[in-house]
Each structure stands twice: as structure tokens, then as C-alpha cells.
Enzyme design. Structure first.
Site, PDB file in Angstrom:
ATOM      1  N   VAL A   1       0.877  -1.166   0.000  1.00 44.37           N
ATOM      2  CA  VAL A   1       0.000   0.000   0.000  1.00 44.37           C
ATOM      3  C   VAL A   1       0.910   1.209   0.000  1.00 44.37           C
ATOM      4  CG1 VAL A   1      -1.656   1.350   1.334  1.00 44.37           C
ATOM      5  CG2 VAL A   1      -1.943  -1.095   1.161  1.00 44.37           C
ATOM      6  N   SER A   2       0.619   2.151  -0.906  1.00 40.73           N
ATOM      7  CA  SER A   2       1.505   3.305  -0.998  1.00 40.73           C
ATOM      8  C   SER A   2       0.974   4.529  -0.265  1.00 40.73           C
ATOM      9  CB  SER A   2       1.774   3.661  -2.458  1.00 40.73           C
ATOM     10  OG  SER A   2       0.575   4.001  -3.116  1.00 40.73           O
ATOM     11  N   THR A   3      -0.342   4.603  -0.029  1.00 41.18           N
ATOM     12  CA  THR A   3      -0.898   5.797   0.611  1.00 41.18           C
ATOM     13  C   THR A   3      -1.894   5.429   1.698  1.00 41.18           C
ATOM     14  OG1 THR A   3      -2.787   5.988  -0.889  1.00 41.18           O
ATOM     15  CG2 THR A   3      -0.738   7.078  -1.568  1.00 41.18           C
TER      16      THR A   3
END
Length: 82
Positions: A18-20
Site C-alpha cells: 500500500v503506498s498511501t
């Protein structure tokens, strides 16, 4: 990626990221991904699996430690499926 035939025991590598924070709030959290992917492995009869997790890593960043580790494990034959 299927590297062996159906009768070969499978060592499955599962990559989650997950990047954000926004993605996490929309149901793409690490724990949600793990839960869904673990259920899929069980439904397929795959009981040997390992999670490779990169939190807060953009897909644009090619230097993701867990992804690199999973790729090394594939090259070394530790993981036969991903």
C-alpha cells in the site's frame, strides 16, 4: 507465475503493498490484502506461503525491499509460485 507442474508442492510468494493512507482507508490495507490472499491460498489447497510486505512504497519506486527479496527467493527456488 507457475514454475512447476500441478503435482509439485507449491511454495507461494505473496507480495502486498500500500503506498498511501487513502488506499488503506478504501479497503486496500495490508491486513485486508493479506486476509483475501490467504483465503485464496487456502481455497487452492496451498498451505505453504510467505507474505512479502512493503508498506508506504510507491509502485514508481523500483527499490522495494520485500519485492526484491521475493524475486531473489524465486531465483533461488525457495518460492515456486507467486
Amino acid at each position: 507465475m507457475n514454475l512447476m507442474d500441478e503435482n509439485t508442492p507449491k511454495n507461494v510468494g505473496i507480495y502486498v503493498r500500500v503506498s498511501t493512507e487513502e488506499q488503506a482507508k478504501e479497503g486496500y490495507s495490508i491486513s485486508a490484502q493479506k486476509e483475501k490472499l490467504k483465503a485464496y491460498c487456502i481455497s487452492q489447497g496451498w498451505d505453504s506461503y510467505k507474505f512479502y510486505i512493503d508498506e508506504g512504497k510507491s509502485a514508481k519506486d523500483i527499490h522495494r525491499p520485500s519485492l526484491e527479496l521475493m524475486l531473489r527467493h524465486i531465483e533461488q527456488g525457495i518460492m515456486t509460485h507467486c
